[in-house]
Design a protein around this motif. Structure first.
Motif, PDB file in Angstrom:
ATOM      1  N   LEU A  90       0.864  -1.158  -0.014  1.00  8.25           N
ATOM      2  CA  LEU A  90       0.114   0.028   0.076  1.00  8.25           C
ATOM      3  C   LEU A  90       1.039   1.334   0.039  1.00  8.25           C
ATOM      4  N   VAL A  91       0.779   1.971  -1.197  1.00  4.54           N
ATOM      5  CA  VAL A  91       1.873   2.943  -1.243  1.00  4.54           C
ATOM      6  C   VAL A  91       1.050   4.357  -0.729  1.00  4.54           C
ATOM      7  N   ALA A  92      -0.305   4.725  -1.012  1.00  2.00           N
ATOM      8  CA  ALA A  92      -0.921   5.729  -0.478  1.00  2.00           C
ATOM      9  C   ALA A  92      -2.380   5.319  -0.398  1.00  2.00           C
ATOM     10  N   PHE A  93      -3.044   6.368   0.354  1.00  2.00           N
ATOM     11  CA  PHE A  93      -4.306   6.180   0.091  1.00  2.00           C
ATOM     12  C   PHE A  93      -4.858   7.786   0.522  1.00  2.00           C
ATOM     13  N   GLN A  94      -6.347   7.986   0.303  1.00  2.00           N
ATOM     14  CA  GLN A  94      -6.956   9.353   0.580  1.00  2.00           C
ATOM     15  C   GLN A  94      -7.828   9.033   1.987  1.00  2.00           C
ATOM     16  N   ASN A  95      -7.941  10.117   2.663  1.00  2.00           N
ATOM     17  CA  ASN A  95      -8.807   9.810   3.935  1.00  2.00           C
ATOM     18  C   ASN A  95     -10.135   9.194   3.540  1.00  2.00           C
ATOM     19  N   PRO A  96     -10.224   8.286   4.517  1.00  2.00           N
ATOM     20  CA  PRO A  96     -11.787   7.300   3.991  1.00  2.00           C
ATOM     21  C   PRO A  96     -12.972   8.402   4.686  1.00  2.00           C
ATOM     22  N   VAL A  97     -14.040   7.908   4.001  1.00  2.00           N
ATOM     23  CA  VAL A  97     -15.459   8.537   4.628  1.00  2.00           C
ATOM     24  C   VAL A  97     -16.139   7.219   5.094  1.00  2.00           C
ATOM     25  N   LEU A  98     -16.455   7.529   6.449  1.00  2.00           N
ATOM     26  CA  LEU A  98     -17.154   6.494   6.963  1.00  2.00           C
ATOM     27  C   LEU A  98     -18.601   6.520   6.748  1.00  2.00           C
ATOM     28  N   LYS A  99     -19.047   4.980   6.181  1.00  2.00           N
ATOM     29  CA  LYS A  99     -20.441   4.899   5.770  1.00  2.00           C
ATOM     30  C   LYS A  99     -21.543   4.186   6.909  1.00  2.00           C
ATOM     31  N   ARG A 100     -20.776   3.376   7.555  1.00  7.01           N
ATOM     32  CA  ARG A 100     -21.241   2.669   8.771  1.00  7.01           C
ATOM     33  C   ARG A 100     -20.342   2.155   9.783  1.00  7.01           C
ATOM     34  N   LEU A 101     -21.074   2.155  11.077  1.00  5.59           N
ATOM     35  CA  LEU A 101     -20.124   1.672  12.142  1.00  5.59           C
ATOM     36  C   LEU A 101     -21.099   0.983  13.000  1.00  5.59           C
ATOM     37  N   TRP A 102     -20.545  -0.375  13.314  1.00  4.69           N
ATOM     38  CA  TRP A 102     -21.588  -1.153  14.124  1.00  4.69           C
ATOM     39  C   TRP A 102     -20.437  -2.258  15.103  1.00  4.69           C
ATOM     40  N   VAL A 103     -21.054  -2.763  16.200  1.00  2.00           N
ATOM     41  CA  VAL A 103     -19.988  -3.420  17.011  1.00  2.00           C
ATOM     42  C   VAL A 103     -20.788  -4.859  16.957  1.00  2.00           C
ATOM     43  N   ASP A 104     -20.111  -5.848  17.253  1.00  2.00           N
ATOM     44  CA  ASP A 104     -20.680  -7.264  17.442  1.00  2.00           C
ATOM     45  C   ASP A 104     -20.577  -7.500  18.910  1.00  2.00           C
ATOM     46  N   LEU A 105     -21.751  -7.574  19.547  1.00  5.49           N
ATOM     47  CA  LEU A 105     -21.779  -7.922  21.084  1.00  5.49           C
ATOM     48  C   LEU A 105     -22.225  -9.600  21.349  1.00  5.49           C
TER      49      LEU A 105
END
Length: 302
Positions: free
Chosen positions: A209-224
């Motif tokens: 991985l040489v470079a990447f742009q800042n990501p934009v979060l689409k979804r966030l969740w946790v497994d419980l």
């Protein structure tokens, strides 16, 4: 007219109903914008709701024979909502931060102002993040020689000799790119830019991985997962607006963070709300009553 009759007429009056509804509406504004439950559990607010319920009961009994079925359903729905809001005072809110892969059996109860048992061991098994496609630059190595450099988005693919390589996802906070390798439409194996791979020994390429742009979060969740005495009793996922529900408790994921040591944790809010079903049922009844009242009026006009 006796004093009791005067009191009864006052309690059943439309003027009192309008005044109480206006006061409740104005009083609920701070709690709505502040997002706090404390206002709705305050004795003064509960007294207002009790006044609304008493006025509605007196009004219904006084005019029972003249009220239509839709109006009776509306009145009953409002009473159920008032009962549900009052029942919320018997609920509570608790919060706790849990490291990924670890368990807790207590959370901070805001009504008690201390830690209290949850009734089970709560484990955050995994913190999941889904991003919109992220622009990345991937270097292709053959041995120690640089073979190519590709610019693409996660989800897209490029060719490397007879293979087609798909950039599946970029993992955070590790910043590791996962890739899948295909040949003639068949999956050969998977690998990542940290060195993990399940590819044939003769596969000639490595990826960086040489470079990447800042990501934009689409979804966030946790497994419980919930367990008691080492025995699993329930598992599921929790998000901000989509809780995991168990035994009358609602588990919300309120935040995700990383501490100074780089360890990920999730903020979990645990809510017990016994009045929730009553409130929803009351709103359903009010909606049904409103629809029936409109239909009745339309039939009369026709």
């Amino acid at each position: 007219m006796t004093l009791l009759k005067r009191i009864g007429r006052f309690l059943a009056s439309m003027e009192l109903a309008v005044a109480l509804f206006l006061i409740v509406a104005v009083a609920a504004i701070p709690g709505t914008f502040a997002g706090t439950r404390a206002l709705y559990a305050h004795p003064a607010f509960l007294c207002l709701l009790a006044g609304v319920a008493l006025n509605l009961v007196c009004c219904t009994l006084r005019r029972f024979r003249s009220l239509s079925v839709p109006v009776l359903i509306l009145h009953l729905g409002v009473l159920v909502i008032c009962g549900g809001v009052a029942a919320r005072t018997f609920g509570h809110v608790a919060t706790v931060n849990v490291y990924e892969g670890t368990s807790v059996d207590q959370a901070y109860r805001w009504d008690l102002e201390r830690d209290a048992p949850l009734g089970a061991d709560l484990t955050v098994t995994r913190i999941n993040r889904e991003f919109y496609p992220i622009p990345v630059r991937v270097g292709v190595l053959r041995g120690s020689a640089k073979e190519a450099l590709h610019t693409l988005k996660t989800g897209d693919s490029f060719t490397a000799g007879p293979y087609r390589v798909t950039a599946d996802s970029l993992q955070f906070p590790s910043e590791v790119l996962r890739l899948s390798v295909f040949r003639d439409g068949q999956l050969v194996g998977i690998c990542d830019t940290a060195g993990e791979r399940s590819l044939p020994a003769e596969f000639p390429y490595d990826f960086r991985l040489v470079a990447f742009q800042n990501p934009v979060l689409k979804r966030l969740w946790v497994d419980l997962a919930l367990s008691r005495d080492g025995v699993a009793i329930a598992e599921g996922t929790a998000e901000v607006n989509a809780p995991f529900i168990w035994n009358g408790l609602y588990f919300y994921n309120t935040q995700v963070g990383t501490d100074a040591m780089g360890m990920s944790f999730a903020g979990i809010q645990v809510v017990r709300d016994p009045g929730r079903p009553c409130v929803f049922a009351g709103f359903a009844m009010v909606g049904l009553g409103a629809v029936l009242a409109c239909a009745r009026r339309l039939r009369r006009k026709q």
